[in-house]
Write a protein that holds these residues in place. Structure first.
Motif, PDB file in Angstrom:
ATOM      1  N   PHE A  28       0.835  -1.201   0.000  1.00 50.29           N
ATOM      2  CA  PHE A  28       0.000   0.000   0.000  1.00 50.29           C
ATOM      3  C   PHE A  28       0.872   1.253   0.000  1.00 50.29           C
ATOM      4  CE2 PHE A  28      -3.018   3.115   1.569  1.00 50.29           C
ATOM      5  CZ  PHE A  28      -4.218   2.712   1.004  1.00 50.29           C
ATOM      6  N   SER A  29       1.935   1.256   0.806  1.00 50.66           N
ATOM      7  CA  SER A  29       2.827   2.420   0.852  1.00 50.66           C
ATOM      8  C   SER A  29       3.566   2.607  -0.466  1.00 50.66           C
ATOM      9  CB  SER A  29       3.831   2.254   1.993  1.00 50.66           C
ATOM     10  OG  SER A  29       3.174   2.203   3.249  1.00 50.66           O
ATOM     11  N   VAL A  30       4.022   1.509  -1.068  1.00 53.17           N
ATOM     12  CA  VAL A  30       4.684   1.620  -2.370  1.00 53.17           C
ATOM     13  C   VAL A  30       3.718   2.150  -3.416  1.00 53.17           C
ATOM     14  CG1 VAL A  30       5.716   0.272  -4.239  1.00 53.17           C
ATOM     15  CG2 VAL A  30       6.414  -0.133  -1.891  1.00 53.17           C
ATOM     16  N   GLY A  31       2.464   1.699  -3.370  1.00 51.89           N
ATOM     17  CA  GLY A  31       1.476   2.192  -4.325  1.00 51.89           C
ATOM     18  C   GLY A  31       1.243   3.691  -4.208  1.00 51.89           C
ATOM     19  N   LEU A  32       1.093   4.176  -2.982  1.00 52.06           N
ATOM     20  CA  LEU A  32       0.926   5.623  -2.793  1.00 52.06           C
ATOM     21  C   LEU A  32       2.160   6.382  -3.266  1.00 52.06           C
ATOM     22  CD1 LEU A  32      -0.846   5.954   0.693  1.00 52.06           C
ATOM     23  CD2 LEU A  32      -1.806   6.382  -1.572  1.00 52.06           C
ATOM     24  N   SER A  33       3.341   5.831  -3.014  1.00 54.42           N
ATOM     25  CA  SER A  33       4.570   6.495  -3.450  1.00 54.42           C
ATOM     26  C   SER A  33       4.648   6.561  -4.969  1.00 54.42           C
ATOM     27  CB  SER A  33       5.786   5.760  -2.886  1.00 54.42           C
ATOM     28  OG  SER A  33       5.763   5.758  -1.465  1.00 54.42           O
ATOM     29  N   LEU A  34       4.307   5.455  -5.639  1.00 53.57           N
ATOM     30  CA  LEU A  34       4.321   5.457  -7.095  1.00 53.57           C
ATOM     31  C   LEU A  34       3.328   6.461  -7.664  1.00 53.57           C
ATOM     32  CD1 LEU A  34       4.487   1.613  -7.844  1.00 53.57           C
ATOM     33  CD2 LEU A  34       6.314   3.296  -8.161  1.00 53.57           C
ATOM     34  N   PHE A  35       2.225   6.649  -6.982  1.00 52.20           N
ATOM     35  CA  PHE A  35       1.220   7.604  -7.453  1.00 52.20           C
ATOM     36  C   PHE A  35       1.674   9.048  -7.249  1.00 52.20           C
ATOM     37  CE2 PHE A  35      -2.599  10.169  -6.354  1.00 52.20           C
ATOM     38  CZ  PHE A  35      -3.136  10.242  -7.632  1.00 52.20           C
ATOM     39  N   MET A  36       2.344   9.333  -6.150  1.00 55.46           N
ATOM     40  CA  MET A  36       2.687  10.724  -5.825  1.00 55.46           C
ATOM     41  C   MET A  36       3.974  11.204  -6.475  1.00 55.46           C
ATOM     42  SD  MET A  36       1.571  11.196  -1.819  1.00 55.46           S
ATOM     43  CE  MET A  36       2.551   9.815  -1.219  1.00 55.46           C
ATOM     44  N   MET A  37       4.924  10.314  -6.689  1.00 54.04           N
ATOM     45  CA  MET A  37       6.244  10.758  -7.150  1.00 54.04           C
ATOM     46  C   MET A  37       6.240  11.439  -8.522  1.00 54.04           C
ATOM     47  SD  MET A  37       9.268   8.189  -5.851  1.00 54.04           S
ATOM     48  CE  MET A  37       8.527   6.699  -6.490  1.00 54.04           C
ATOM     49  N   PRO A  38       5.565  10.893  -9.562  1.00 55.33           N
ATOM     50  CA  PRO A  38       5.626  11.570 -10.861  1.00 55.33           C
ATOM     51  C   PRO A  38       5.033  12.982 -10.843  1.00 55.33           C
ATOM     52  CG  PRO A  38       4.929   9.299 -11.136  1.00 55.33           C
ATOM     53  CD  PRO A  38       4.908   9.567  -9.668  1.00 55.33           C
ATOM     54  N   SER A  39       3.888  13.170 -10.208  1.00 55.46           N
ATOM     55  CA  SER A  39       3.297  14.512 -10.164  1.00 55.46           C
ATOM     56  C   SER A  39       4.150  15.465  -9.340  1.00 55.46           C
ATOM     57  CB  SER A  39       1.873  14.450  -9.603  1.00 55.46           C
ATOM     58  OG  SER A  39       1.873  13.941  -8.279  1.00 55.46           O
ATOM     59  N   ALA A  40       4.746  14.962  -8.244  1.00 56.79           N
ATOM     60  CA  ALA A  40       5.639  15.816  -7.454  1.00 56.79           C
ATOM     61  C   ALA A  40       6.862  16.228  -8.272  1.00 56.79           C
ATOM     62  CB  ALA A  40       6.065  15.090  -6.177  1.00 56.79           C
ATOM     63  N   PHE A  41       7.391  15.296  -9.080  1.00 54.84           N
ATOM     64  CA  PHE A  41       8.552  15.622  -9.903  1.00 54.84           C
ATOM     65  C   PHE A  41       8.210  16.677 -10.953  1.00 54.84           C
ATOM     66  CE2 PHE A  41      11.057  14.853 -13.767  1.00 54.84           C
ATOM     67  CZ  PHE A  41      12.333  15.063 -13.268  1.00 54.84           C
ATOM     68  N   THR A  42       7.058  16.545 -11.602  1.00 54.20           N
ATOM     69  CA  THR A  42       6.675  17.544 -12.612  1.00 54.20           C
ATOM     70  C   THR A  42       6.453  18.914 -11.979  1.00 54.20           C
ATOM     71  OG1 THR A  42       4.356  16.834 -12.405  1.00 54.20           O
ATOM     72  CG2 THR A  42       5.676  15.816 -14.152  1.00 54.20           C
ATOM     73  N   GLU A  43       5.904  18.948 -10.776  1.00 49.89           N
ATOM     74  CA  GLU A  43       5.736  20.236 -10.095  1.00 49.89           C
ATOM     75  C   GLU A  43       7.086  20.854  -9.753  1.00 49.89           C
ATOM     76  OE1 GLU A  43       3.228  19.665  -6.756  1.00 49.89           O
ATOM     77  OE2 GLU A  43       1.441  19.194  -7.954  1.00 49.89           O
ATOM     78  N   LEU A  44       8.011  20.046  -9.263  1.00 51.05           N
ATOM     79  CA  LEU A  44       9.350  20.558  -8.975  1.00 51.05           C
ATOM     80  C   LEU A  44      10.032  21.037 -10.252  1.00 51.05           C
ATOM     81  CD1 LEU A  44      10.566  17.888  -6.380  1.00 51.05           C
ATOM     82  CD2 LEU A  44       9.987  20.276  -5.909  1.00 51.05           C
ATOM     83  N   TRP A  45       9.810  20.347 -11.344  1.00 52.20           N
ATOM     84  CA  TRP A  45      10.369  20.776 -12.631  1.00 52.20           C
ATOM     85  C   TRP A  45       9.808  22.152 -13.013  1.00 52.20           C
ATOM     86  CZ3 TRP A  45      13.717  18.109 -16.057  1.00 52.20           C
ATOM     87  CH2 TRP A  45      13.859  18.695 -17.313  1.00 52.20           C
ATOM     88  N   GLY A  46       8.500  22.323 -12.860  1.00 49.14           N
ATOM     89  CA  GLY A  46       7.898  23.607 -13.165  1.00 49.14           C
ATOM     90  C   GLY A  46       8.440  24.724 -12.294  1.00 49.14           C
ATOM     91  N   TYR A  47       8.681  24.427 -11.006  1.00 47.72           N
ATOM     92  CA  TYR A  47       9.276  25.437 -10.127  1.00 47.72           C
ATOM     93  C   TYR A  47      10.697  25.773 -10.566  1.00 47.72           C
ATOM     94  CZ  TYR A  47       5.438  24.060  -7.008  1.00 47.72           C
ATOM     95  OH  TYR A  47       4.209  23.778  -6.474  1.00 47.72           O
ATOM     96  N   ALA A  48      11.449  24.738 -11.003  1.00 48.54           N
ATOM     97  CA  ALA A  48      12.855  24.951 -11.354  1.00 48.54           C
ATOM     98  C   ALA A  48      13.007  25.807 -12.602  1.00 48.54           C
ATOM     99  CB  ALA A  48      13.554  23.597 -11.544  1.00 48.54           C
ATOM    100  N   VAL A  49      12.151  25.600 -13.596  1.00 46.27           N
ATOM    101  CA  VAL A  49      12.269  26.370 -14.840  1.00 46.27           C
ATOM    102  C   VAL A  49      11.553  27.704 -14.762  1.00 46.27           C
ATOM    103  CG1 VAL A  49      12.509  24.255 -16.178  1.00 46.27           C
ATOM    104  CG2 VAL A  49      10.244  25.252 -15.872  1.00 46.27           C
ATOM    105  N   GLY A  50      10.879  27.968 -13.662  1.00 50.28           N
ATOM    106  CA  GLY A  50      10.231  29.255 -13.464  1.00 50.28           C
ATOM    107  C   GLY A  50       8.905  29.415 -14.162  1.00 50.28           C
TER     108      GLY A  50
END
Length: 382
Positions: free
Chosen positions: A241-263
């Motif tokens: 269950f924890s791995v499933g939640l992590s797999l669900f959250m990580m890609p969207s969190a990465f794209t948000e961090l990417w958007g913050y990084a490029v401004g």
């Protein structure tokens, strides 16, 4: 229906859910091109109406991993399937009411043009139906496991390591503080009535399969709460269950961090902290759980799946490895008298079997001693 048939059925259903998500992800890539689709997933603001959002990247990863884990009988497949079913149901239901509440006189997405709401919404309805069937099969599998445990006296599953369960539970607890706090702050700023409109998503979305942020935080609050409970009780399904939640959250969190990084996205301390915690914390939890599985791997790991009964109590799993003695070929009987002694006294036979491992020097020493004592015995008899 056997447990193997149920396992194959739930795997195929999860892969069918992945196919629905992957189809609309590819649709956005084909229509907008890869740069346009990446801009959509990192910023959320593109011209027109799209089909997917960054959450669908994580949902596709979760559905694919759950289906493959069930097919290959990977440890934790049951927890992954539970997460895949509940997350898909929670994040596809909004598209269903978008479809039902849309009308020509009052379009749900206003004047935005792009992906067809009828086409995307219809597949969302199908996904919801598949989730309900998948949930029913998971309950059936659980019932079959209980029956097998009652009739065959099998063990329950493999409980998660205490450190890993504590770490995953702590991460989910901190994330829950973020989600509950953000909805509370939003309700304080705009009022409960406007917050309800935001949760429903009327006029605030630019993707048919996307969900508003307040609705996302509500769903993740419930999911993280369930994960905390499973981790606190160290249930066998907690790692999956924890791995499933992590797999669900990580890609969207990465794209948000990417958007913050490029401004391209406005940066706030709360948004950055939440995205970092979702990405880094989830990656750390996945690494811990994968490390535990690799350390505990045994040749019979294929039988330690949540979807199948575990190893029966009282078998070799209950015997310490230090007591295992390699089997040695049985020596032929030296004399009929020795055979009778072994038959009369089983305990003595066991001792003699252990004495086989003693070096042969003992026998040589015993023979020399017997030869030395023989003249003395004969003299005493004379």
């Amino acid at each position: 229906m056997s447990i193997n048939q149920v396992r194959i059925a739930v795997a195929l259903l999860s892969l069918a859910l992945f196919a629905q998500t992957a189809f609309w992800l590819l649709y956005d890539i084909v229509v907008r091109g890869l740069p346009g689709a990446w801009s959509l997933w990192t910023t959320g603001w593109v011209p027109g109406l799209s089909a997917t959002s960054s959450l669908d990247l994580g949902l596709a990863a979760l559905q694919l991993c759950a289906g493959l884990a069930a097919l290959f009988r990977t440890r934790g497949a049951g927890g992954l399937l539970m997460t895949s079913c509940t997350v898909t149901l929670g994040f596809r239901l909004p598209a269903v009411w978008y479809l039902l509440l849309d009308s020509p006189s009052d379009p749900w997405f206003g004047t935005l043009k792009g992906a067809s709401l009828n086409a995307v919404g219809s597949t969302a309805v199908l996904a919801v139906v598949l989730c309900l069937v998948l949930g029913g099969l998971l309950l059936l599998a659980r019932h079959m496991e209980y029956e097998a445990a009652a009739s065959n006296a099998v063990t329950g599953g493999v409980r998660p390591v205490k450190v890993t369960a504590t770490a995953s539970g702590l991460l989910l607890a901190v994330l829950n503080v973020f989600y509950i706090g953000r909805n509370a702050v939003t309700a304080f700023q705009v009022g409960p009535g406007v917050l309800t409109d935001l949760i429903v998503g009327k006029g605030s979305g630019r993707a048919i399969l996307a969900v508003p942020s307040p609705y996302q935080w509500v769903c993740l609050t419930v999911l993280c709460g369930a994960g905390m409970l499973l981790a606190a009780r160290r249930r066998p399904t907690a790692p999956g269950f924890s791995v499933g939640l992590s797999l669900f959250m990580m890609p969207s969190a990465f794209t948000e961090l990417w958007g913050y990084a490029v401004g391209s996205t406005p940066v706030t301390a709360v948004d950055t902290s939440q995205s970092l915690l979702e990405f880094v914390g989830s990656a750390a939890v996945v690494a811990l759980i994968v490390g535990d599985v690799r350390r505990d791997r045994r040749p019979d790991d294929a039988d330690l799946d949540v979807m199948t009964p575990a190893v029966p109590i009282g078998t070799a799993a209950a015997v310490p490895a230090t007591l295992a003695v390699p089997a040695t070929p049985a020596a032929p009987p030296a004399a009929p008298a020795a055979q009778e002694d072994e038959d009369d006294d089983p305990a003595e036979a066991a001792v003699e079997a252990v004495e086989v491992t003693v070096p042969a020097q003992r026998d040589n020493d015993g023979d020399a001693t017997a030869e030395a004592e023989r003249p003395t015995t004969e003299a005493a008899g004379a």
